[in-house]
Structures are given as C-alpha cells and as structure tokens.
Scaffold this motif. Structure first.
Motif, short mmCIF file in Angstrom:
data_model
loop_
_atom_site.label_atom_id
_atom_site.label_comp_id
_atom_site.label_asym_id
_atom_site.label_seq_id
_atom_site.Cartn_x
_atom_site.Cartn_y
_atom_site.Cartn_z
N CYS A 62 54.74 -2.93 5.69
CA CYS A 62 53.71 -2.74 4.65
C CYS A 62 52.34 -2.35 5.17
N LYS B 290 53.34 1.23 2.46
CA LYS B 290 54.78 1.25 2.16
C LYS B 290 55.44 0.34 3.20
N TRP B 291 56.68 -0.06 2.91
CA TRP B 291 57.32 -0.97 3.87
C TRP B 291 57.34 -0.35 5.26
N ASP C 106 52.53 -4.52 0.10
CA ASP C 106 52.48 -3.06 0.21
C ASP C 106 51.41 -2.53 -0.76
#
Ligand SMILES: Cc1ncc(COP(=O)(O)O)c(C=O)c1O
Length: 447
Positions: free
Chosen positions: A268, A272-273, A342
């Motif tokens: 994150c 985003k992851w 995130d």
C-alpha cells in the motif's frame, strides 16, 4: 507513550543520554552502518517515535517504508504475544506450521496476477531477491541478469551485484555473482540519454532491445530481468506510465522472466497494494519484505507456481516462515485491508505531494517533486537549469528538520524520500510540512 499532536523537543537532539549511547554503539558496531540521524529510539506509536531523552519525533521515514501500518500497531503487538505464548519456532526445512501456510496463501491472494503461485519465505529483502535469482537461474539454466542503474536490491553477494546506487556498497567486493548487465532506468528528470519524454518514444526500452539484446546478451542466455517499479534508494524515481508495460512486453517477446522488486514499494505504500498495479503489470516473480511484518524480519519471493516447482533441497533456510513473524505479517495484512491504508496513502500522500509541488514554485532549491501515494521524492538542486545536485543543502535540511522533531530520509545524490507511516492524517501531514518549510527556509538563509 503519551499522546501528542506535534513533535516535542525537550532537549536539542542528540540529548545527553543519546550521546552516551551513541558513543557505546560506536565502539562496537560495524563502521559500515551509515545511520540517518542520531536518534536513539525508546518508545513508538503510530507516526511518533520517542528517544531516550524524551524527545518525540514525527516519523516521515517509517524505517525506510517498513512501518506502513504505523509503529507498534496494537493488532500486531497482540498477534506477537498470542503466538509466542504457544509456539515460537519450528524449522521450516523440517516441519510445518499453520501461520506459515496461512501467510503463503494470503500472499498468493494479494499479489498481482490471478494465476497459481508459490511462495518462498525468508527474513529480509535481500533474501527475497536471492531466492528470485535462484528461481530464475534454476528454471532457465542461465545466469545472465538484466538490472537497472540506480537500482537497489540488497547487499548480499548476489543481490549486491544488482545494486548500483553507490560504489561504496560495491567497492572491494570480488567473487560476486557474474553476468549482471546494467541498463539506464527511466529517470526522466535526469535522462541518461539526454532525451525528453514523451518525444523519446521510450528510447531507454528500445535501447535494451536494439543494443543490449542484439549486441551484448542473447535473450535466450538471460535468466531474468529485475526492476523496481519505482526506484527507491535512488530517490523515489517514478517512471512514465508506459515504461513498465513496455518492459513486460519486451520480456514476453523474448521469453525473459520478469522480476519486480517490490520490497520498498509494496503493501500500500504507493496507494495500491503493489506498485505494479498502477500499470496493470503481473510479474512472473515478485520480491517482498520491509512492511510485510511491520518490522519483524520477513521476506518473500512469490512466483508463478511452475517456476517454483524445483528439486527438494534446491533452496531452503532455517528461520524463514517463523510462526511469530508470520502471525505478525498476517495481522499486518489485516490492518492494511481493514483500515484501507491504500486509500489513505493515496489521499494524504496526494495532498503531501501537491503541497510540496506548491513549495517548489517558491523555492529554487527544489528541482523536482514526484511520487505515488506516500512514496514521495524531492530532489534538491543548486540551479534549476544546470540541475547541479544540492547535496550539502539536502543534508543540512535533514539536520534542521531533525532538530525540530521531524525525521526525514535521504536518497540518491540530493533527494529526500518522504515515506511516513500510511496511517498519517492530513493534520499530521500539515505539521510535517510546516517543519519541512521552516527547515528549508533556514537552509536557504544559511547556505
Ligand atoms: C527495492 C529493495 N530491494 C531489496 C532491498 C534489500 O532489503 P534488506 O535491507 O531487507 O535486505 C531493499 C532495501 O532497502 C530495497 O529497497
């Protein structure tokens, strides 16, 4: 730790207790450790770190992108206590444990790509990279590797051969893995080919195909290509949007294993992851560590299943997959998911970057500000036209910020990397920005 809204400096750091401790440390520690600031940690919570003299610092470094969920998250503390009351160690070469298999299953789920995967667990980023190299070599029976200038992949004898952030890390080390070729990264602010994006048409990718693969390394002699989706130690260099997809396309065309090193960008950090998701990229092998277990030693290589179907004994270790560490990692993944870190990384990180860009309009010293989520690079220059690195000023700024209770992290020749815990609020971001601004003005006055 007491609740604070701002850093609290009770004695100019390093205070008397810290100085004493640092003296003891100096007498016995390997002198190869660089150390960012004279901070002797005593307590920590969320975005705050207290030193042994009672100073409380706002942490904009997360121990280099490790404490993504905040320092000492209660869920992780609880998981560690719970697991260590039951079972602390089982050698994963010999036997099995539940936390280990659960963590591997979760890593298969959260990493990019819906294909079947397998996982190798280790204790650090460098071990994850070593595993990736061995997987690639074992499968291809080749040993040539393509890596990128300015890339950082670790400091053990194999990963070190990939690392090219400074000669200090490489000097005098012989007998390292042979056959690594380095090509320029898409560092558009200082294009190594002196081109301008997008007019260049991504010449840096074409160069790999036209020059490297045609004149230097036959592609079928390559074990893999390894790349950081955003270069970390070089100063949070974000490539243009079509760069990673172009590298993947090149690898697919020539049947080259594509390895994404997400040790720093993962979990994150970028909003985003995994950073690869910004560009829809699904690596054949992904390397992970740092934030994975919120500070406990943990690393992983996750690959397409068929690549990790190798002979028993081909690769193992003693401490990888430790159950206490795996429980801490599982709790970390839960926190990232439940607290939607995130989204917070994107929201508060986006705000931070916007404010830094506004500052760059007023301050000549800021040559470039870039980033994704809470992975923000600020590059300092003496002159916006010549882009001469302002290393002295960058270092002085870090020092001024530290004295005021803000921990910053250097990178590259003259950059800062802002990597706060992803739980940072907008109010805390404002406090950090205020101190950053004061420190910047002081440096501009003095140097
Ligand atoms: C992208 C990347 N890969 C690998 C490593 C090596 O990790 P470790 O220091 O845990 O060996 C690092 C460390 O900073 C990193 O940033």
């Amino acid at each position: 730790m007491e609740k604070v809204k701002r850093p609290k400096i009770v004695v100019t750091p390093p205070g008397p207790k810290a100085r004493k401790f640092i003296e003891r440390d100096r007498a016995v520690t390997s002198t190869s450790l660089t150390r960012t600031a004279p901070l002797v940690g005593a307590e920590e919570e969320g975005v705050w770190v207290k030193d042994i003299d009672g100073n409380v610092f706002l942490d904009f470094s997360s121990g280099i992108a490790v404490t993504n969920i905040g320092h000492r998250h209660p869920k992780v503390v609880e998981a560690i206590k719970r697991q260590s009351d039951k079972l602390i160690f089982v050698n994963s070469c010999d036997f099995y444990t539940l936390p280990q298999v659960e963590l591997m299953e979760r890593l298969c789920e959260v990493t990019p790509g819906k294909f079947k995967k397998r996982v190798f667990l280790g204790n650090s980023g460098t071990e994850a990279v070593e595993a990736a190299l061995k997987i690639a070599q074992w499968n291809t029976r080749n040993y040539y590797v393509l890596a990128f200038i300015g890339g950082f992949h670790g400091r053990t004898m194999g990963s070190l051969q990939l690392t090219t952030t400074s000669v200090a890390a490489r000097r005098h080390f012989k007998g390292m893995m042979q056959g690594v070729f380095h090509v320029p990264y898409a560092y558009c602010y200082r294009c190594p080919f002196k081109q301008e994006y997008p007019e260049c048409g991504l010449w840096c990718v074409e160069y790999i195909e036209e020059t490297m693969l045609k004149k230097v390394i036959p592609p079928d002699d390559l074990a893999c290509l390894i790349v950081e989706p955003i270069q970390g130690a070089e100063g949070y260099i974000v490539p243009p949007d079509d760069y990673l997809p172009a590298l993947v396309k090149l690898c697919k065309k020539h049947n080259i294993i594509f390895v994404a090193d997400e040790v720093q960008t993962g979990f994150c950090r970028t909003g985003k992851w995994f950073a690869c998701e910004h560009w829809g990229v699904e690596p054949d092998i992904i390397t992970l560590s740092k934030a994975l277990a919120a500070g406990l030693p943990c690393g992983a290589a996750v690959s397409r299943a068929e690549l990790m179907e190798w002979d028993p004994g081909a690769h193992e270790n003693t401490l990888g997959g430790n159950p206490v560490v795996c429980e801490a990692a599982l709790a970390t993944l839960d926190v990232l998911e439940k607290e939607r870190l995130d989204q917070n990384a994107e929201r508060v990180g986006g705000y931070l970057l916007k404010r830094i860009k506004e500052l760059s309009e007023k301050h000549e010293l800021i040559g470039d500000a870039r980033g994704k989520g809470m992975m923000i690079g600020i590059e300092f220059v003496e002159d916006q036209r010549t882009k001469k690195p302002a290393t002295k000023q960058r270092n002085a700024l870090m020092n001024e910020a530290f004295k005021r209770g803000l921990v910053l992290l250097g990178a590259g020749a003259s950059s800062l990397r802002l990597a706060p815990p992803l739980v940072l609020t907008k109010e805390q971001a404002d406090v950090g920005l205020e101190i950053f601004g004061e420190a910047l003005e002081k440096v501009e006055r003095d140097i």
